[in-house]
Design a protein around this motif. Sequence first.
Motif, short mmCIF file in Angstrom:
data_model
loop_
_atom_site.label_atom_id
_atom_site.label_comp_id
_atom_site.label_asym_id
_atom_site.label_seq_id
_atom_site.Cartn_x
_atom_site.Cartn_y
_atom_site.Cartn_z
N GLU A 162 -30.70 36.14 -18.90
CA GLU A 162 -29.36 35.66 -18.59
C GLU A 162 -28.73 36.48 -17.47
OE1 GLU A 162 -27.85 32.96 -19.67
OE2 GLU A 162 -29.64 32.48 -20.84
N ALA A 163 -29.04 37.77 -17.42
CA ALA A 163 -28.52 38.63 -16.34
C ALA A 163 -29.08 38.20 -14.99
CB ALA A 163 -28.85 40.09 -16.63
N VAL A 164 -30.37 37.91 -14.96
CA VAL A 164 -31.02 37.48 -13.71
C VAL A 164 -30.40 36.17 -13.23
CG1 VAL A 164 -33.19 36.72 -12.67
CG2 VAL A 164 -33.17 38.68 -14.23
N LYS A 165 -30.16 35.26 -14.16
CA LYS A 165 -29.54 33.97 -13.79
C LYS A 165 -28.12 34.19 -13.24
CE LYS A 165 -31.90 31.26 -17.36
NZ LYS A 165 -31.70 30.47 -18.61
N TYR A 166 -27.36 35.05 -13.91
CA TYR A 166 -25.97 35.28 -13.48
C TYR A 166 -25.92 35.88 -12.08
CZ TYR A 166 -21.29 37.29 -13.30
OH TYR A 166 -20.02 37.63 -12.92
N LEU A 167 -26.83 36.81 -11.78
CA LEU A 167 -26.83 37.52 -10.50
C LEU A 167 -27.61 36.78 -9.41
CD1 LEU A 167 -27.48 41.16 -11.80
CD2 LEU A 167 -25.31 40.24 -10.94
N ASN A 168 -28.29 35.70 -9.79
CA ASN A 168 -29.17 35.02 -8.84
C ASN A 168 -30.20 35.98 -8.26
OD1 ASN A 168 -28.00 32.39 -9.02
ND2 ASN A 168 -26.30 33.08 -7.71
N GLY A 169 -30.64 36.92 -9.10
CA GLY A 169 -31.72 37.82 -8.69
C GLY A 169 -31.30 38.98 -7.81
N ARG A 170 -29.98 39.18 -7.63
CA ARG A 170 -29.55 40.27 -6.74
C ARG A 170 -28.21 40.83 -7.20
NH1 ARG A 170 -28.93 38.94 -0.44
NH2 ARG A 170 -31.20 38.78 -0.70
N GLY A 171 -28.11 42.19 -7.30
CA GLY A 171 -26.85 42.82 -7.66
C GLY A 171 -27.04 44.10 -8.44
N THR A 172 -25.92 44.69 -8.86
CA THR A 172 -25.93 45.96 -9.58
C THR A 172 -25.46 45.74 -11.01
OG1 THR A 172 -25.49 47.22 -7.56
CG2 THR A 172 -25.02 48.30 -9.66
N ILE A 173 -26.23 46.27 -11.95
CA ILE A 173 -25.91 46.17 -13.38
C ILE A 173 -25.52 47.55 -13.90
CG2 ILE A 173 -26.80 45.70 -15.70
CD1 ILE A 173 -28.66 43.63 -14.47
N TYR A 174 -24.41 47.61 -14.59
CA TYR A 174 -24.01 48.84 -15.30
C TYR A 174 -24.39 48.64 -16.76
CZ TYR A 174 -21.02 52.68 -16.93
OH TYR A 174 -20.55 53.84 -17.49
N LEU A 175 -25.41 49.38 -17.21
CA LEU A 175 -25.93 49.23 -18.56
C LEU A 175 -25.26 50.25 -19.48
CD1 LEU A 175 -27.88 47.84 -20.45
CD2 LEU A 175 -29.70 49.34 -19.65
N ALA A 211 -15.62 53.73 -12.74
CA ALA A 211 -14.74 53.77 -11.57
C ALA A 211 -15.43 54.41 -10.37
CB ALA A 211 -13.47 54.53 -11.91
N SER A 212 -16.36 55.32 -10.63
CA SER A 212 -17.03 56.04 -9.53
C SER A 212 -18.40 55.45 -9.20
CB SER A 212 -17.19 57.52 -9.91
OG SER A 212 -17.96 57.66 -11.09
N SER A 213 -18.75 54.35 -9.81
CA SER A 213 -20.09 53.78 -9.61
C SER A 213 -20.18 52.86 -8.41
CB SER A 213 -20.52 52.99 -10.86
OG SER A 213 -20.73 53.85 -11.95
N GLY A 214 -19.08 52.63 -7.75
CA GLY A 214 -19.12 51.71 -6.63
C GLY A 214 -19.05 50.27 -7.13
N LYS A 215 -19.58 49.35 -6.36
CA LYS A 215 -19.51 47.94 -6.72
C LYS A 215 -20.44 47.64 -7.90
CE LYS A 215 -19.77 43.29 -4.72
NZ LYS A 215 -20.68 42.70 -5.71
N ILE A 216 -19.85 47.07 -8.95
CA ILE A 216 -20.62 46.66 -10.13
C ILE A 216 -20.49 45.15 -10.26
CG2 ILE A 216 -20.85 46.82 -12.63
CD1 ILE A 216 -19.60 49.59 -12.47
N ASP A 217 -21.62 44.47 -10.28
CA ASP A 217 -21.61 43.01 -10.39
C ASP A 217 -21.63 42.54 -11.84
OD1 ASP A 217 -21.88 42.30 -7.46
OD2 ASP A 217 -23.69 43.52 -7.74
N LEU A 218 -22.26 43.35 -12.69
CA LEU A 218 -22.43 42.92 -14.08
C LEU A 218 -22.51 44.14 -15.00
CD1 LEU A 218 -23.04 40.61 -16.17
CD2 LEU A 218 -25.47 40.98 -15.65
#
Length: 330
Positions: free
Chosen positions: A167-180, A232-239
């Motif tokens: 589901e994460a891959v679908k949401y990001l269309n295969g590209r982006g940053t995940i905060y786990l 807050a310090s992680s930069g851009k987080i997509d998911l």
Amino acid sequence: MTAKRRYRKREIIILCILFLSIVVCSVIIFMNFRQIQDAASDETLPVTKRDYTILITGVSEDNSFLKQVSQGASLVGNFYDCAIMYYEPDAYSKENNMNSLLDYAGFINADCVITYLDRDAAKIEPPRNHDNKVIPLITVGHYLPEVSSTSHIGINYAELGFSMAEEAVKYLNGRGTIYLLNTFDVNDYYTSTVLNNLVSRLNQEKEIKIDYFSSSRNTDFSIEDDVRQQMASSGKIDLVMTISEQGTVLAVQTLSDLNLNAKTGLIGFGDGKESLNYIDKGLITKLFTPDAVDIGKKAVGEFFEYRTNGSANNYVTADFMLIEPGSKND
């Protein structure tokens, strides 16, 4: 005989007849009432009297999950000719209430107990009935191998981790940053199984980066402040991704504090009313949750499997569901 005496005699006769009529009517009404009562008792007997009694109980800060388990068990109660009793303690206390709940199962001479375990549950022993025989114990919730139970009804942790990654891959269309975000011990059976399969699938995507949060870091901050500072310090987080009710609720609150709800997706896991309320409000992108109704059905079935064969499966897999905002959740 004078007219006055004849009138008096007629009056007495009328009163006697009236009195006898009242007595006869009263007797008839009373007998009919008894017949109605007996008939009503006969009609309700098949509903209230069962061959088996299953007690569903547990200690949790949020009993919404266990109530749904009880609903699932009730759906198959008639088929197995068993009465389903849901018992919720008056006050929340892990240490005191779990033992007293199991004692209560012995007191009512239940044929089986279905109980909820959280990851902090102390070691418990199955209760005993009036004949001092062990009452079969079916556990749901968090899987604790050290607990002596007849069977555990849970979900496939490996499949859950893989499905969340998909589901994460679908949401990001295969590209982006995940905060786990994980707030539990990585050596825990549930945590390690879900994370290993989740990360293994995500690592196949070359353009997806994973930032980890570890609650075991040495820090003077509370976990809430620590997560907020890291995010807050992680930069851009997509998911943001979480694998527990606690983590999901924490992620929603942190994203709200940082005004990131509209910019950052959230895929989480939850089995409580808070996470369900949040997805109803559109604050969670996708929520994985155990199918508590299916768990209840399978718990009852596993008890009768045990009665029939003298043994049961140690771990029975039930379904989990994927809920999105706007989807119907019964």
